[in-house]
Design a protein around this motif. Structure first.
Motif, PDB file in Angstrom:
ATOM      1  N   VAL A 190       0.536  -1.321   0.257  1.00 42.80           N
ATOM      2  CA  VAL A 190      -0.088  -0.066  -0.048  1.00 42.80           C
ATOM      3  C   VAL A 190       1.067   1.071   0.228  1.00 42.80           C
ATOM      4  CG1 VAL A 190      -1.407   1.429   1.396  1.00 42.80           C
ATOM      5  CG2 VAL A 190      -1.743  -1.057   1.338  1.00 42.80           C
ATOM      6  N   HIS A 191       2.118   1.043   1.067  1.00 43.59           N
ATOM      7  CA  HIS A 191       2.631   2.763   0.947  1.00 43.59           C
ATOM      8  C   HIS A 191       3.732   2.040  -0.596  1.00 43.59           C
ATOM      9  CE1 HIS A 191       6.539   4.282   1.793  1.00 43.59           C
ATOM     10  NE2 HIS A 191       5.971   5.344   2.553  1.00 43.59           N
ATOM     11  N   GLY A 192       3.871   1.619  -1.383  1.00 44.48           N
ATOM     12  CA  GLY A 192       3.961   1.339  -2.990  1.00 44.48           C
ATOM     13  C   GLY A 192       3.713   2.298  -3.656  1.00 44.48           C
ATOM     14  N   TYR A 193       2.026   1.605  -3.474  1.00 44.93           N
ATOM     15  CA  TYR A 193       1.557   1.968  -4.713  1.00 44.93           C
ATOM     16  C   TYR A 193       0.765   3.996  -3.622  1.00 44.93           C
ATOM     17  CZ  TYR A 193      -0.062  -1.320  -7.695  1.00 44.93           C
ATOM     18  OH  TYR A 193      -0.391  -2.300  -8.484  1.00 44.93           O
ATOM     19  N   THR A 194       1.345   4.392  -2.802  1.00 41.68           N
ATOM     20  CA  THR A 194       0.681   5.644  -2.527  1.00 41.68           C
ATOM     21  C   THR A 194       2.032   6.652  -2.014  1.00 41.68           C
ATOM     22  OG1 THR A 194       0.538   4.961  -0.222  1.00 41.68           O
ATOM     23  CG2 THR A 194      -1.331   5.059  -1.365  1.00 41.68           C
ATOM     24  N   MET A 195       2.777   6.359  -1.139  1.00 41.93           N
ATOM     25  CA  MET A 195       3.578   7.689  -1.040  1.00 41.93           C
ATOM     26  C   MET A 195       4.966   7.271  -2.293  1.00 41.93           C
ATOM     27  SD  MET A 195       3.895  10.080   1.202  1.00 41.93           S
ATOM     28  CE  MET A 195       5.734  10.287   1.257  1.00 41.93           C
ATOM     29  N   GLY A 196       5.138   5.918  -2.528  1.00 42.16           N
ATOM     30  CA  GLY A 196       6.462   5.332  -3.596  1.00 42.16           C
ATOM     31  C   GLY A 196       5.898   6.195  -4.938  1.00 42.16           C
ATOM     32  N   SER A 197       5.088   5.731  -5.190  1.00 38.43           N
ATOM     33  CA  SER A 197       4.181   6.519  -6.179  1.00 38.43           C
ATOM     34  C   SER A 197       3.898   8.072  -6.405  1.00 38.43           C
ATOM     35  CB  SER A 197       3.081   5.737  -7.280  1.00 38.43           C
ATOM     36  OG  SER A 197       1.857   6.276  -6.417  1.00 38.43           O
ATOM     37  N   ALA A 198       4.024   7.975  -5.676  1.00 36.34           N
ATOM     38  CA  ALA A 198       4.027   9.802  -5.158  1.00 36.34           C
ATOM     39  C   ALA A 198       5.617  10.176  -5.191  1.00 36.34           C
ATOM     40  CB  ALA A 198       2.926  10.339  -3.932  1.00 36.34           C
ATOM     41  N   TYR A 199       6.682   9.951  -4.540  1.00 41.46           N
ATOM     42  CA  TYR A 199       8.228  10.129  -4.583  1.00 41.46           C
ATOM     43  C   TYR A 199       8.663   9.711  -6.160  1.00 41.46           C
ATOM     44  CZ  TYR A 199      12.507   9.663  -3.706  1.00 41.46           C
ATOM     45  OH  TYR A 199      13.921  10.435  -2.901  1.00 41.46           O
ATOM     46  N   ALA A 200       8.130   8.747  -6.962  1.00 40.30           N
ATOM     47  CA  ALA A 200       8.574   8.260  -8.274  1.00 40.30           C
ATOM     48  C   ALA A 200       8.119   9.832  -9.084  1.00 40.30           C
ATOM     49  CB  ALA A 200       7.778   6.850  -8.939  1.00 40.30           C
ATOM     50  N   ASN A 201       7.270  10.205  -8.359  1.00 41.60           N
ATOM     51  CA  ASN A 201       6.362  11.024 -10.076  1.00 41.60           C
ATOM     52  C   ASN A 201       7.222  12.759  -9.626  1.00 41.60           C
ATOM     53  OD1 ASN A 201       4.578  10.131 -12.171  1.00 41.60           O
ATOM     54  ND2 ASN A 201       4.423   9.608 -10.185  1.00 41.60           N
ATOM     55  N   PHE A 202       7.815  13.243  -7.954  1.00 41.24           N
ATOM     56  CA  PHE A 202       7.721  13.782  -7.422  1.00 41.24           C
ATOM     57  C   PHE A 202       6.904  14.377  -6.744  1.00 41.24           C
ATOM     58  CE2 PHE A 202      11.771  13.274 -10.922  1.00 41.24           C
ATOM     59  CZ  PHE A 202      12.904  12.959  -9.858  1.00 41.24           C
ATOM     60  N   LEU A 203       5.543  13.879  -6.432  1.00 43.28           N
ATOM     61  CA  LEU A 203       4.723  14.382  -5.995  1.00 43.28           C
ATOM     62  C   LEU A 203       4.930  14.682  -4.667  1.00 43.28           C
ATOM     63  CD1 LEU A 203       2.615  14.481  -8.788  1.00 43.28           C
ATOM     64  CD2 LEU A 203       3.760  16.412  -8.311  1.00 43.28           C
ATOM     65  N   GLU A 204       5.537  14.035  -3.657  1.00 43.64           N
ATOM     66  CA  GLU A 204       5.996  13.056  -2.359  1.00 43.64           C
ATOM     67  C   GLU A 204       4.796  14.640  -1.227  1.00 43.64           C
ATOM     68  OE1 GLU A 204       9.812  14.002  -2.589  1.00 43.64           O
ATOM     69  OE2 GLU A 204       8.198  13.610  -4.407  1.00 43.64           O
ATOM     70  N   ASP A 205       5.505  15.585  -1.981  1.00 43.98           N
ATOM     71  CA  ASP A 205       4.653  16.956  -1.350  1.00 43.98           C
ATOM     72  C   ASP A 205       3.441  17.423  -1.184  1.00 43.98           C
ATOM     73  OD1 ASP A 205       7.238  17.225  -0.122  1.00 43.98           O
ATOM     74  OD2 ASP A 205       8.153  18.878  -1.419  1.00 43.98           O
ATOM     75  N   GLU A 206       2.600  17.010  -2.165  1.00 41.68           N
ATOM     76  CA  GLU A 206       1.245  17.417  -2.508  1.00 41.68           C
ATOM     77  C   GLU A 206       0.618  15.696  -2.384  1.00 41.68           C
ATOM     78  OE1 GLU A 206       1.246  18.744  -6.588  1.00 41.68           O
ATOM     79  OE2 GLU A 206       3.432  19.624  -5.937  1.00 41.68           O
ATOM     80  N   ARG A 207       0.817  14.702  -2.481  1.00 44.79           N
ATOM     81  CA  ARG A 207       0.267  13.399  -2.910  1.00 44.79           C
ATOM     82  C   ARG A 207       0.843  12.610  -1.986  1.00 44.79           C
ATOM     83  NH1 ARG A 207      -0.735  14.149  -8.991  1.00 44.79           N
ATOM     84  NH2 ARG A 207      -2.356  15.910  -9.200  1.00 44.79           N
ATOM     85  N   GLY A 208       0.298  11.259  -1.512  1.00 44.51           N
ATOM     86  CA  GLY A 208       1.058   9.909  -1.094  1.00 44.51           C
ATOM     87  C   GLY A 208       0.031   9.558   0.339  1.00 44.51           C
ATOM     88  N   SER A 209      -0.038  10.906   1.314  1.00 40.69           N
ATOM     89  CA  SER A 209      -0.619  10.393   2.117  1.00 40.69           C
ATOM     90  C   SER A 209      -1.887  11.145   2.757  1.00 40.69           C
ATOM     91  CB  SER A 209       0.705  10.398   3.249  1.00 40.69           C
ATOM     92  OG  SER A 209       1.257  11.522   4.228  1.00 40.69           O
ATOM     93  N   LEU A 210      -2.639  10.986   3.624  1.00 40.26           N
ATOM     94  CA  LEU A 210      -3.719  12.234   4.330  1.00 40.26           C
ATOM     95  C   LEU A 210      -2.507  13.212   5.353  1.00 40.26           C
ATOM     96  CD1 LEU A 210      -6.529  10.056   4.191  1.00 40.26           C
ATOM     97  CD2 LEU A 210      -5.945  11.345   3.068  1.00 40.26           C
ATOM     98  N   THR A 211      -2.204  14.184   5.198  1.00 41.73           N
ATOM     99  CA  THR A 211      -1.134  14.898   5.676  1.00 41.73           C
ATOM    100  C   THR A 211      -1.646  16.264   5.726  1.00 41.73           C
ATOM    101  OG1 THR A 211       0.597  13.826   5.116  1.00 41.73           O
ATOM    102  CG2 THR A 211       1.020  15.687   6.195  1.00 41.73           C
ATOM    103  N   VAL A 212      -2.210  17.409   7.033  1.00 46.15           N
ATOM    104  CA  VAL A 212      -2.018  18.667   6.811  1.00 46.15           C
ATOM    105  C   VAL A 212      -1.328  19.189   5.426  1.00 46.15           C
ATOM    106  CG1 VAL A 212      -2.513  20.453   7.532  1.00 46.15           C
ATOM    107  CG2 VAL A 212      -2.951  18.705   9.104  1.00 46.15           C
ATOM    108  N   GLY A 213      -1.900  19.842   4.409  1.00 48.75           N
ATOM    109  CA  GLY A 213      -0.927  20.841   4.008  1.00 48.75           C
ATOM    110  C   GLY A 213      -1.176  20.332   2.222  1.00 48.75           C
ATOM    111  N   LYS A 214      -1.197  18.421   2.402  1.00 46.18           N
ATOM    112  CA  LYS A 214      -1.425  17.930   0.752  1.00 46.18           C
ATOM    113  C   LYS A 214      -2.977  18.016   0.046  1.00 46.18           C
ATOM    114  CE  LYS A 214       2.377  14.818   2.045  1.00 46.18           C
ATOM    115  NZ  LYS A 214       3.211  13.541   2.092  1.00 46.18           N
TER     116      LYS A 214
END
Length: 252
Positions: A190-214
């Motif tokens: 699940v982490h690979g499909y969420t945070m991992g794929s966001a990181y691969a697209n240089f979007l880990e600061d916007e997507r991938g997890s339920l975090t304030v500001g994303k």
């Protein structure tokens, strides 16, 4: 005496027809001879198919080359890398066709491929051999980012199917697991499909997890895939889909 399978009869008939047709024309020049056998309407259709096939192949190649730029760690969006790859490819092709000797350019390009891919292939093979040891940690266990995604026409587009395959290493149609030592747990998949794929697209600061500001993009699944058996994961569906904080899909 066993009869010949029916599936081979059409092939035999087609082969017989081709051989018969070939005896009616001079096949010294195979291209010219085939042109005499084919109807006139076939040539534009064939040329159109060749053109469409070349365009499709070029699009796929540009897409792959843009991913390679991202793999190198260049923080560009996929659309930007595709445009850059297209510009470089077009400029190189135009130079080879109109401003240089095409054959010499092609040979230089092939030589460059050998220079680049020979050491890369050696490193790849050495890496495979070194990873065969029982105590060798897997890349993500050593700190590498594990990014999961689907690949058109190669793997299932459904991430639930991908998670199940990552956890079991078995084909969806059943069978023995392939390299079962490479399985991961559901949380890691699940982490690979969420945070991992966001990181691969240089979007880990916007997507991938339920975090304030994303971005508030998430789904509510029909079952808890962390609690069910791995074989039940592919039957899981998204009952609610939220994009940008707004509910866009709900279960009927």
């Amino acid at each position: 005496m066993a009869s010949r399978p029916r599936s081979s009869r059409p092939r035999r008939a087609l082969l017989t027809a081709l051989v018969t047709a070939a005896t009616r024309t001079d096949m010294t020049d195979a291209v010219a001879g085939a042109e005499e056998l084919l109807p006139g309407w076939f040539q534009p259709v064939f040329l159109a198919l060749v053109l469409l096939g070349s365009v499709t192949n070029s699009i796929i190649t540009l897409y792959s080359s843009s991913l390679n730029l991202q793999v190198l760690g260049i923080p560009w969006s996929r659309s930007r890398t595709i445009l850059i790859s297209a510009a470089v490819t077009a400029s190189g092709s135009l130079r080879a066709l109109f401003f240089a000797d095409f054959t010499e350019s092609l040979l230089s390009f092939l030589s460059l491929l050998i220079i680049v891919f020979a050491p890369w292939g050696g490193v790849f093979l050495a890496d495979m051999l070194l990873r065969r040891g029982p105590t060798t940690p897997r890349p993500y266990e050593a700190g590498a980012v594990l990014a999961f995604s689907s690949d058109w026409n190669v793997a299932e587009m459904d991430p639930m199917a991908g998670i199940c395959t990552a956890v079991t290493r078995r084909p969806l149609g059943g069978g023995e697991p392939w390299m079962p030592g490479e399985t991961v747990d559901v949380e890691t998949a699940v982490h690979g499909y969420t945070m991992g794929s966001a990181y691969a697209n240089f979007l880990e600061d916007e997507r991938g997890s339920l975090t304030v500001g994303k971005l508030a993009d998430f789904v509510v699944l029909s079952r808890d895939i962390l609690a069910v058996a791995p074989d039940d994961i592919p039957g899981t569906v998204a009952e609610t889909v939220v994009v940008g904080g707004e509910v866009v899909v709900t279960a009927s």
